[in-house]
Design an enzyme around this catalytic site. Structure first.
Site, PDB file in Angstrom:
ATOM      1  N   ARG A 256       0.841  -1.206   0.000  1.00 50.07           N
ATOM      2  CA  ARG A 256       0.000   0.000   0.000  1.00 50.07           C
ATOM      3  C   ARG A 256       0.873   1.252   0.000  1.00 50.07           C
ATOM      4  O   ARG A 256       0.543   2.246  -0.638  1.00 50.07           O
ATOM      5  CB  ARG A 256      -0.938  -0.013   1.209  1.00 50.07           C
ATOM      6  CG  ARG A 256      -1.977  -1.145   1.150  1.00 50.07           C
ATOM      7  CD  ARG A 256      -2.797  -1.225   2.412  1.00 50.07           C
ATOM      8  NE  ARG A 256      -3.600  -0.033   2.595  1.00 50.07           N
ATOM      9  CZ  ARG A 256      -4.204   0.244   3.754  1.00 50.07           C
ATOM     10  NH1 ARG A 256      -4.041  -0.557   4.800  1.00 50.07           N
ATOM     11  NH2 ARG A 256      -4.941   1.327   3.876  1.00 50.07           N
TER      12      ARG A 256
ATOM     13  N   GLN B  54      -9.495   9.313   8.437  1.00 49.72           N
ATOM     14  CA  GLN B  54      -9.288   7.905   8.801  1.00 49.72           C
ATOM     15  C   GLN B  54      -8.287   7.284   7.822  1.00 49.72           C
ATOM     16  O   GLN B  54      -7.858   6.153   8.008  1.00 49.72           O
ATOM     17  CB  GLN B  54     -10.611   7.132   8.743  1.00 49.72           C
ATOM     18  CG  GLN B  54     -11.680   7.659   9.683  1.00 49.72           C
ATOM     19  CD  GLN B  54     -13.024   7.013   9.423  1.00 49.72           C
ATOM     20  OE1 GLN B  54     -13.387   6.033  10.075  1.00 49.72           O
ATOM     21  NE2 GLN B  54     -13.771   7.550   8.472  1.00 49.72           N
ATOM     22  N   ASN B  55      -7.951   8.029   6.772  1.00 53.55           N
ATOM     23  CA  ASN B  55      -7.079   7.497   5.729  1.00 53.55           C
ATOM     24  C   ASN B  55      -5.624   7.544   6.166  1.00 53.55           C
ATOM     25  O   ASN B  55      -5.213   8.444   6.900  1.00 53.55           O
ATOM     26  CB  ASN B  55      -7.275   8.285   4.425  1.00 53.55           C
ATOM     27  CG  ASN B  55      -8.708   8.186   3.920  1.00 53.55           C
ATOM     28  OD1 ASN B  55      -9.444   7.267   4.303  1.00 53.55           O
ATOM     29  ND2 ASN B  55      -9.127   9.154   3.123  1.00 53.55           N
TER      30      ASN B  55
ATOM     31  N   ASP C 175      -3.225   7.321   3.747  1.00 53.30           N
ATOM     32  CA  ASP C 175      -2.443   7.798   2.585  1.00 53.30           C
ATOM     33  C   ASP C 175      -2.038   9.254   2.836  1.00 53.30           C
ATOM     34  O   ASP C 175      -2.476   9.872   3.803  1.00 53.30           O
ATOM     35  CB  ASP C 175      -3.271   7.644   1.282  1.00 53.30           C
ATOM     36  CG  ASP C 175      -4.550   8.481   1.282  1.00 53.30           C
ATOM     37  OD1 ASP C 175      -5.641   7.909   1.095  1.00 53.30           O
ATOM     38  OD2 ASP C 175      -4.454   9.709   1.484  1.00 53.30           O
TER      39      ASP C 175
ATOM     40  N   HIS D 281      -6.057   7.200  12.210  1.00 54.33           N
ATOM     41  CA  HIS D 281      -5.721   5.775  12.057  1.00 54.33           C
ATOM     42  C   HIS D 281      -4.267   5.582  11.641  1.00 54.33           C
ATOM     43  O   HIS D 281      -3.887   4.494  11.205  1.00 54.33           O
ATOM     44  CB  HIS D 281      -6.658   5.106  11.028  1.00 54.33           C
ATOM     45  CG  HIS D 281      -8.063   4.974  11.564  1.00 54.33           C
ATOM     46  ND1 HIS D 281      -9.130   4.614  10.777  1.00 54.33           N
ATOM     47  CD2 HIS D 281      -8.571   5.169  12.808  1.00 54.33           C
ATOM     48  CE1 HIS D 281     -10.232   4.587  11.523  1.00 54.33           C
ATOM     49  NE2 HIS D 281      -9.921   4.936  12.748  1.00 54.33           N
TER      50      HIS D 281
ATOM     51  N   CYS E 171       8.608   1.756  16.480  1.00 55.65           N
ATOM     52  CA  CYS E 171       9.308   0.655  17.170  1.00 55.65           C
ATOM     53  C   CYS E 171       8.427   0.188  18.329  1.00 55.65           C
ATOM     54  O   CYS E 171       8.034   0.979  19.180  1.00 55.65           O
ATOM     55  CB  CYS E 171      10.651   1.158  17.713  1.00 55.65           C
ATOM     56  SG  CYS E 171      11.481  -0.054  18.771  1.00 55.65           S
TER      57      CYS E 171
ATOM     58  N   THR F 112     -17.044   8.124   3.951  1.00 52.45           N
ATOM     59  CA  THR F 112     -16.863   7.120   4.991  1.00 52.45           C
ATOM     60  C   THR F 112     -18.184   6.389   5.230  1.00 52.45           C
ATOM     61  O   THR F 112     -19.250   6.980   5.234  1.00 52.45           O
ATOM     62  CB  THR F 112     -16.341   7.731   6.316  1.00 52.45           C
ATOM     63  OG1 THR F 112     -16.203   6.691   7.299  1.00 52.45           O
ATOM     64  CG2 THR F 112     -17.233   8.835   6.851  1.00 52.45           C
TER      65      THR F 112
HETATM   66  N1  APR Z   1     -17.009   9.449  -3.613  1.00 54.20           N
HETATM   67  C1  APR Z   1     -17.626   9.512  -2.398  1.00 54.20           C
HETATM   68  N2  APR Z   1     -17.792   8.437  -1.594  1.00 54.20           N
HETATM   69  C2  APR Z   1     -17.303   7.255  -2.033  1.00 54.20           C
HETATM   70  C3  APR Z   1     -16.650   7.107  -3.284  1.00 54.20           C
HETATM   71  C4  APR Z   1     -16.512   8.271  -4.078  1.00 54.20           C
HETATM   72  N3  APR Z   1     -15.909   8.237  -5.279  1.00 54.20           N
HETATM   73  N4  APR Z   1     -16.294   5.795  -3.431  1.00 54.20           N
HETATM   74  C5  APR Z   1     -16.702   5.150  -2.314  1.00 54.20           C
HETATM   75  N5  APR Z   1     -17.316   6.021  -1.479  1.00 54.20           N
HETATM   76  C6  APR Z   1     -17.868   5.756  -0.156  1.00 54.20           C
HETATM   77  C7  APR Z   1     -18.556   4.424  -0.021  1.00 54.20           C
HETATM   78  O1  APR Z   1     -19.938   4.567  -0.365  1.00 54.20           O
HETATM   79  C8  APR Z   1     -18.392   4.136   1.483  1.00 54.20           C
HETATM   80  O2  APR Z   1     -19.458   4.721   2.227  1.00 54.20           O
HETATM   81  O3  APR Z   1     -16.762   5.704   0.731  1.00 54.20           O
HETATM   82  C9  APR Z   1     -17.093   4.859   1.839  1.00 54.20           C
HETATM   83  C10 APR Z   1     -15.934   3.917   2.092  1.00 54.20           C
HETATM   84  O4  APR Z   1     -16.249   3.181   3.228  1.00 54.20           O
HETATM   85  P1  APR Z   1     -15.147   2.170   3.826  1.00 54.20           P
HETATM   86  O5  APR Z   1     -14.574   1.362   2.729  1.00 54.20           O
HETATM   87  O6  APR Z   1     -15.804   1.488   4.987  1.00 54.20           O
HETATM   88  O7  APR Z   1     -13.984   3.134   4.347  1.00 54.20           O
HETATM   89  P2  APR Z   1     -13.943   3.963   5.690  1.00 54.20           P
HETATM   90  O8  APR Z   1     -15.291   4.449   6.085  1.00 54.20           O
HETATM   91  O9  APR Z   1     -12.865   4.972   5.520  1.00 54.20           O
HETATM   92  O10 APR Z   1     -13.448   2.861   6.747  1.00 54.20           O
HETATM   93  C11 APR Z   1     -13.150   3.326   8.051  1.00 54.20           C
HETATM   94  O11 APR Z   1     -12.315   1.149   8.632  1.00 54.20           O
HETATM   95  O12 APR Z   1     -11.157  -0.691   7.984  1.00 54.20           O
HETATM   96  C12 APR Z   1     -11.075   0.431   8.745  1.00 54.20           C
HETATM   97  O13 APR Z   1      -9.147   1.619   9.334  1.00 54.20           O
HETATM   98  C13 APR Z   1      -9.991   1.343   8.262  1.00 54.20           C
HETATM   99  O14 APR Z   1      -9.978   3.754   8.196  1.00 54.20           O
HETATM  100  C14 APR Z   1     -10.731   2.604   7.836  1.00 54.20           C
HETATM  101  C15 APR Z   1     -12.019   2.525   8.628  1.00 54.20           C
END
Ligand code: APR
Length: 230
Positions: A55, A87-88, A90, A105, A113, A173
């Site tokens: 990643r 929460q990202n 990157d 996160h 370490c 999210t």
């Molecule tokens: N534009 C807007 N929203 C989007 C797009 C886009 N192009 N593509 C996807 N999404 C939305 C999806 O509909 C979903 O609601 O982004 C959200 C992604 O959700 P997750 O994959 O669950 O990611 P996230 O909410 O950041 O997860 C939270 O979970 O696994 C842990 O630590 C990890 O930080 C992460 C946390």
């Protein structure tokens, strides 16, 4: 106007970084317990480091999209009255110019370490055998990522900002992982106008005052333009 924004994997999706829970998500084919828990790391540190090395390497192939740049513009406008909590892991917000930023996160570009807890930059592949520059010990180097069951970074500063927020937006999210999934409800209790910006409906959509549907690269610049009176 005091503004707090929370972002999730969805804001980076159009930059080419897979989300976690969408159909072709990152967790597909992988067990969260194997690569996103302390026990998983203890059981197989090299598997975990390989997962994050892959990643981390991908960061060189992706760039911020219009949503990241729009949030950096919003910070320019509101200065100290703005806070971005992501929460990202990157670095796309930084590369778009965001500075008032908390990675709750953790970050792919940092390592820690497990013996002395020293956190240092990391832009190369990581191995558990790496020696710690501070304490010199090996077999303890891990990505500075907050795994399930661990305490997220910067929560106190995030909660303080939520208490003062007049506007709170949750962008990209799914609202499924605590404690970030409770930020909208917290902001609302303190009187903030709450906005959900997401490509699809989420489990939390009903609880927001306002919902903007669509890809972040279109919806976020449009939302930010409102603040600029454009
Ligand atoms: N534009 C807007 N929203 C989007 C797009 C886009 N192009 N593509 C996807 N999404 C939305 C999806 O509909 C979903 O609601 O982004 C959200 C992604 O959700 P997750 O994959 O669950 O990611 P996230 O909410 O950041 O997860 C939270 O979970 O696994 C842990 O630590 C990890 O930080 C992460 C946390």
């Amino acid at each position: 106007m005091k503004v707090v924004v929370l972002t999730g994997a969805g804001i980076s999706a159009e930059s080419g970084i897979r989300t976690f829970r969408d159909s072709d998500g990152l967790w597909e084919g992988l067990s969260v317990n194997q690569v996103a828990t302390r026990t998983g790391f203890g059981r197989n540190p090299e598997l975990v480091n390989r997962f994050y090395n892959q990643r981390r390497r991908q960061l060189a192939e992706v760039t911020p999209n219009a949503a990241h740049f729009a949030l950096a513009e919003l910070e320019q406008k509101f200065g100290d009255d703005f806070l971005l909590v992501t929460q990202n892991v990157d670095d796309l917000h930084e590369r778009a110019g965001s500075k008032r930023l908390i990675h709750i996160h953790g970050e792919l570009l940092k390592k820690r370490c497990t013996w002395c807890e020293q956190t240092t930059p990391c832009d190369v592949d990581l191995s558990a055998e790496d020696h710690c520059a501070k304490c010199g010990r090996e077999m303890g180097m891990r990505p500075d990522i907050v795994w399930f069951g661990e305490v997220p970074h910067g929560l106190e500063r995030s909660y303080e900002a939520l208490q003062r927020a007049e506007v709170f937006a949750a962008i990209g999210t799914s609202g499924l992982v605590e404690p970030a999934s409770r930020f909208g409800a917290k902001a609302k209790v303190y009187g903030a106008h709450t906005v959900e910006i997401n490509a699809t409906e989420t489990a939390k959509s009903e609880s927001f005052d306002e919902v903007l549907r669509g890809p972040a690269s279109e919806t976020v610049p449009r939302w930010v333009a409102r603040f600029a009176g454009r």
